[in-house]
Design a protein around this motif. Structure first.
Motif, PDB file in Angstrom:
ATOM      1  N   PRO A   8     -13.132  12.328   1.050  1.00 60.83           N
ATOM      2  CA  PRO A   8     -11.856  11.808   1.561  1.00 60.83           C
ATOM      3  C   PRO A   8     -11.891  10.319   1.875  1.00 60.83           C
ATOM      4  N   LEU A   9     -13.028   9.825   2.324  1.00 60.79           N
ATOM      5  CA  LEU A   9     -13.133   8.397   2.624  1.00 60.79           C
ATOM      6  C   LEU A   9     -13.091   7.557   1.347  1.00 60.79           C
ATOM      7  N   TYR A  10     -13.666   8.074   0.261  1.00 60.40           N
ATOM      8  CA  TYR A  10     -13.601   7.357  -1.009  1.00 60.40           C
ATOM      9  C   TYR A  10     -12.146   7.228  -1.472  1.00 60.40           C
ATOM     10  N   LEU A  11     -11.410   8.335  -1.371  1.00 60.60           N
ATOM     11  CA  LEU A  11     -10.005   8.312  -1.766  1.00 60.60           C
ATOM     12  C   LEU A  11      -9.193   7.398  -0.853  1.00 60.60           C
ATOM     13  N   ALA A  12      -9.517   7.421   0.438  1.00 55.09           N
ATOM     14  CA  ALA A  12      -8.823   6.548   1.386  1.00 55.09           C
ATOM     15  C   ALA A  12      -9.078   5.080   1.063  1.00 55.09           C
ATOM     16  N   ALA A  13     -10.302   4.759   0.664  1.00 55.39           N
ATOM     17  CA  ALA A  13     -10.643   3.371   0.335  1.00 55.39           C
ATOM     18  C   ALA A  13      -9.851   2.887  -0.879  1.00 55.39           C
ATOM     19  N   ILE A  14      -9.696   3.750  -1.888  1.00 53.78           N
ATOM     20  CA  ILE A  14      -8.919   3.384  -3.075  1.00 53.78           C
ATOM     21  C   ILE A  14      -7.462   3.138  -2.702  1.00 53.78           C
ATOM     22  N   ALA A  15      -6.890   4.058  -1.912  1.00 53.10           N
ATOM     23  CA  ALA A  15      -5.495   3.918  -1.499  1.00 53.10           C
ATOM     24  C   ALA A  15      -5.297   2.677  -0.637  1.00 53.10           C
ATOM     25  N   LEU A  16      -6.244   2.418   0.255  1.00 52.32           N
ATOM     26  CA  LEU A  16      -6.138   1.245   1.118  1.00 52.32           C
ATOM     27  C   LEU A  16      -6.243  -0.041   0.306  1.00 52.32           C
ATOM     28  N   PHE A  17      -7.061  -0.033  -0.732  1.00 54.22           N
ATOM     29  CA  PHE A  17      -7.167  -1.198  -1.603  1.00 54.22           C
ATOM     30  C   PHE A  17      -5.827  -1.487  -2.281  1.00 54.22           C
ATOM     31  N   ILE A  18      -5.169  -0.434  -2.749  1.00 50.10           N
ATOM     32  CA  ILE A  18      -3.852  -0.604  -3.374  1.00 50.10           C
ATOM     33  C   ILE A  18      -2.856  -1.166  -2.366  1.00 50.10           C
ATOM     34  N   PHE A  19      -2.869  -0.615  -1.158  1.00 53.68           N
ATOM     35  CA  PHE A  19      -1.934  -1.093  -0.135  1.00 53.68           C
ATOM     36  C   PHE A  19      -2.192  -2.557   0.205  1.00 53.68           C
ATOM     37  N   ILE A  20      -3.449  -2.926   0.403  1.00 53.59           N
ATOM     38  CA  ILE A  20      -3.774  -4.307   0.771  1.00 53.59           C
ATOM     39  C   ILE A  20      -3.393  -5.259  -0.361  1.00 53.59           C
ATOM     40  N   THR A  21      -3.576  -4.820  -1.611  1.00 55.49           N
ATOM     41  CA  THR A  21      -3.187  -5.648  -2.758  1.00 55.49           C
ATOM     42  C   THR A  21      -1.682  -5.912  -2.732  1.00 55.49           C
ATOM     43  N   LEU A  22      -0.896  -4.860  -2.501  1.00 60.52           N
ATOM     44  CA  LEU A  22       0.553  -5.024  -2.420  1.00 60.52           C
ATOM     45  C   LEU A  22       0.952  -5.886  -1.226  1.00 60.52           C
ATOM     46  N   LEU A  23       0.312  -5.652  -0.102  1.00 64.66           N
ATOM     47  CA  LEU A  23       0.609  -6.423   1.101  1.00 64.66           C
ATOM     48  C   LEU A  23       0.317  -7.903   0.882  1.00 64.66           C
ATOM     49  N   THR A  24      -0.815  -8.201   0.281  1.00 62.72           N
ATOM     50  CA  THR A  24      -1.184  -9.592   0.016  1.00 62.72           C
ATOM     51  C   THR A  24      -0.185 -10.245  -0.931  1.00 62.72           C
ATOM     52  N   GLY A  25       0.218  -9.507  -1.954  1.00 54.60           N
ATOM     53  CA  GLY A  25       1.182 -10.043  -2.904  1.00 54.60           C
ATOM     54  C   GLY A  25       2.515 -10.364  -2.269  1.00 54.60           C
ATOM     55  N   ILE A  26       2.974  -9.516  -1.364  1.00 56.70           N
ATOM     56  CA  ILE A  26       4.260  -9.736  -0.701  1.00 56.70           C
ATOM     57  C   ILE A  26       4.175 -10.885   0.301  1.00 56.70           C
ATOM     58  N   LEU A  27       3.083 -10.945   1.046  1.00 57.08           N
ATOM     59  CA  LEU A  27       2.931 -12.027   2.011  1.00 57.08           C
ATOM     60  C   LEU A  27       2.864 -13.385   1.322  1.00 57.08           C
ATOM     61  N   ASN A  28       2.348 -13.402   0.103  1.00 55.03           N
ATOM     62  CA  ASN A  28       2.216 -14.655  -0.649  1.00 55.03           C
ATOM     63  C   ASN A  28       3.349 -14.857  -1.653  1.00 55.03           C
ATOM     64  N   ASN A  29       4.342 -13.962  -1.606  1.00 50.45           N
ATOM     65  CA  ASN A  29       5.493 -14.055  -2.515  1.00 50.45           C
ATOM     66  C   ASN A  29       5.033 -14.183  -3.967  1.00 50.45           C
ATOM     67  N   ALA A  30       4.096 -13.323  -4.354  1.00 49.72           N
ATOM     68  CA  ALA A  30       3.500 -13.379  -5.688  1.00 49.72           C
ATOM     69  C   ALA A  30       4.514 -12.987  -6.756  1.00 49.72           C
ATOM     70  N   GLY A  31       4.416 -13.640  -7.898  1.00 50.41           N
ATOM     71  CA  GLY A  31       5.339 -13.368  -8.989  1.00 50.41           C
ATOM     72  C   GLY A  31       5.204 -11.960  -9.538  1.00 50.41           C
ATOM     73  N   TRP A  32       3.979 -11.423  -9.541  1.00 48.38           N
ATOM     74  CA  TRP A  32       3.784 -10.084 -10.099  1.00 48.38           C
ATOM     75  C   TRP A  32       4.457  -9.003  -9.267  1.00 48.38           C
ATOM     76  N   ILE A  33       4.665  -9.268  -7.979  1.00 49.83           N
ATOM     77  CA  ILE A  33       5.406  -8.325  -7.139  1.00 49.83           C
ATOM     78  C   ILE A  33       6.853  -8.220  -7.626  1.00 49.83           C
ATOM     79  N   HIS A  34       7.471  -9.354  -7.876  1.00 48.95           N
ATOM     80  CA  HIS A  34       8.854  -9.363  -8.361  1.00 48.95           C
ATOM     81  C   HIS A  34       8.953  -8.740  -9.756  1.00 48.95           C
ATOM     82  N   THR A  35       7.925  -8.954 -10.575  1.00 51.38           N
ATOM     83  CA  THR A  35       7.923  -8.361 -11.917  1.00 51.38           C
ATOM     84  C   THR A  35       7.899  -6.841 -11.840  1.00 51.38           C
TER      85      THR A  35
END
Length: 247
Positions: A8-35
């Motif tokens: 379960p921790l391995y799966l949580a780490a993968i999901a958290l990585f996805i969330f942090i990636t999205l969070l970072t993109g939104i905080l930085n107004n990344a173009g790929w988020i809008h795409t």
């Protein structure tokens, strides 16, 4: 000593990585988020069946905080009546914890909803507060995800396990789709809600599962049942799904 499996921790780490990636993109107004948002919104707009509108509005209303609180309370009561005390505690605590985490992140990121950012967008339902992450998506992931885990842990009949899994998974996906359909969330809000909810669900399952194992063992002390096998089937199900693209 309580034994906890690491999957379960391995799966949580993968999901958290996805969330942090999205969070970072939104905080930085990344173009790929809008795409991503534009492409998914275009797909949802293209497949926009008017006949499904009442159903999708109903589904999105079932993901409202008040609705999820009532559903969680009812689910916990049923578990208590079945004398699954730790399972009831697991179900009830998950919803409360997810609400606190979600609200905290919303007020930190402060992403405006689509109809606020663009007044030409007309929302089909009322929605207040901020957009990221989607509370409906994270809340339904927690609620229905808990149902799936407990079904594989507590129910013996395979057909019943798969029926609950399919129905609950369908509700998770339809809730996320409905939030984009009614124009109150960006797709990346929904993806972030799913990943955040799943990460928290897996961490909590990793912590609670040994207590559930102990409780089930006590309930089945006179039966020829292996509780640890049935309990860990839930984690094995999620692990199997991550390793197969068809799942």
């Amino acid at each position: 000593m309580l034994k906890r499996r690491p999957e379960p921790l391995y799966l949580a780490a993968i999901a958290l990585f996805i969330f942090i990636t999205l969070l970072t993109g939104i905080l930085n107004n990344a173009g790929w988020i809008h795409t991503i948002d534009q492409q998914v919104i275009a797909a949802v707009t293209q497949f926009h069946p008017v006949t499904f509108k009442p159903l999708l509005i109903l589904i999105t209303s079932l993901g409202n905080p008040a609705s999820l609180v009532l559903l969680t309370m009812a689910f916990a009561v049923v578990l208590l009546l079945k004398r699954y005390r730790y399972a009831a505690l697991f179900a009830a605590s998950m919803g409360a914890l997810m609400s606190l985490v979600n609200v905290g992140i919303k007020y930190w990121v402060r992403r405006p909803r689509p109809f606020i950012a663009d007044p030409q967008i007309r929302a089909l339902v009322h929605a207040g507060g901020f957009s990221f992450p989607s509370g409906h998506s994270s809340g339904t992931m927690i609620f229905y995800g808990t149902m799936i885990l407990l079904a594989w842990a507590l129910i013996k009949r395979q057909s019943a396990k798969w029926l609950i899994t399919c129905l609950a998974s369908g509700m998770i996906l339809l809730t996320g789709y409905s939030r984009i359909f009614v124009r109150v969330h960006y797709p990346t809000d929904v993806f972030a809600g799913f990943s955040l909810g799943f990460a928290l669900l897996m961490v909590s399952w990793w912590y609670f599962s040994p207590y559930l194992t102990k409780a089930i063992r006590q309930d089945n002390v006179t039966k020829n049942v292996c509780p640890s096998t049935t309990l860990w089937a839930a984690s094995d199900y999620f692990c199997a799904c991550t390793s197969r693209t068809a799942c």
